[in-house]
Design a protein around this motif. Structure first.
Motif, PDB file in Angstrom:
ATOM      1  N   HIS A   1      44.033  38.439  51.447  1.00 58.90           N
ATOM      2  CA  HIS A   1      43.636  39.226  52.623  1.00 58.90           C
ATOM      3  C   HIS A   1      42.204  38.893  53.042  1.00 58.90           C
ATOM      4  O   HIS A   1      41.422  39.780  53.415  1.00 58.90           O
ATOM      5  CB  HIS A   1      43.797  40.724  52.374  1.00 58.90           C
TER       6      HIS A   1
ATOM      7  N   ILE B   1      54.388  38.951  49.317  1.00 66.18           N
ATOM      8  CA  ILE B   1      53.473  37.850  49.623  1.00 66.18           C
ATOM      9  C   ILE B   1      53.962  36.606  48.886  1.00 66.18           C
ATOM     10  O   ILE B   1      54.338  36.675  47.718  1.00 66.18           O
ATOM     11  CB  ILE B   1      52.035  38.189  49.167  1.00 66.18           C
TER      12      ILE B   1
ATOM     13  N   VAL C   1      47.634  31.956  49.119  1.00 64.69           N
ATOM     14  CA  VAL C   1      48.622  32.749  49.848  1.00 64.69           C
ATOM     15  C   VAL C   1      49.161  31.887  50.976  1.00 64.69           C
ATOM     16  O   VAL C   1      48.387  31.342  51.782  1.00 64.69           O
ATOM     17  CB  VAL C   1      47.996  34.039  50.413  1.00 64.69           C
TER      18      VAL C   1
END
Length: 116
Positions: free
Chosen positions: A41, A89, A113
């Motif tokens: 994030h 994720i 990610v």
């Protein structure tokens, strides 16, 4: 059991730890001095084995989809690339493993990610 099979068993223990939200299985799969490092994030994260064990234990048990993309063993070191979907994720993990006292463990986890 070959070294590759032993390494992949450690990786499977790591995946089981996430499926079961098991801090104990994290501690079994990871070396006590391991680091878990990556961006999540937009934030740079750097966790110890204990930090990661506590993080995993704080999650609800969940299904984890995963695929071991490659396993390379060189003597007492190994590198494994694994793609896993955890907590909604998709991660691409690069795991470095070390064999100490005839026991394999994850010494470093770098994660990326992937965009959905």
């Amino acid at each position: 059991m070959s070294n590759s099979e032993s390494v992949n068993k450690v990786v499977e223990k790591y995946v089981e730890s996430m499926k079961e939200s098991s801090a104990e299985k994290v501690r079994e799969a990871f070396h006590p001095n391991a680091k878990v490092v990556g961006h999540l994030h937009g934030d740079f994260l750097e966790m110890s084995t204990e930090d990661f064990a506590e993080f995993v234990a704080a999650q609800e048990p969940a299904e984890v989809e995963y695929e071991i993309l490659s396993t390379v063993v060189e003597g007492t070191t190994a590198a494994v690339k694994i793609r896993d979907k955890y907590l909604g994720i998709t991660f691409l993990d690069t795991l470095s493993l070390i064999k100490v006292d005839d026991q394999w463990s994850i010494y470093n986890k770098l994660f990326n990610v992937e965009e959905e």
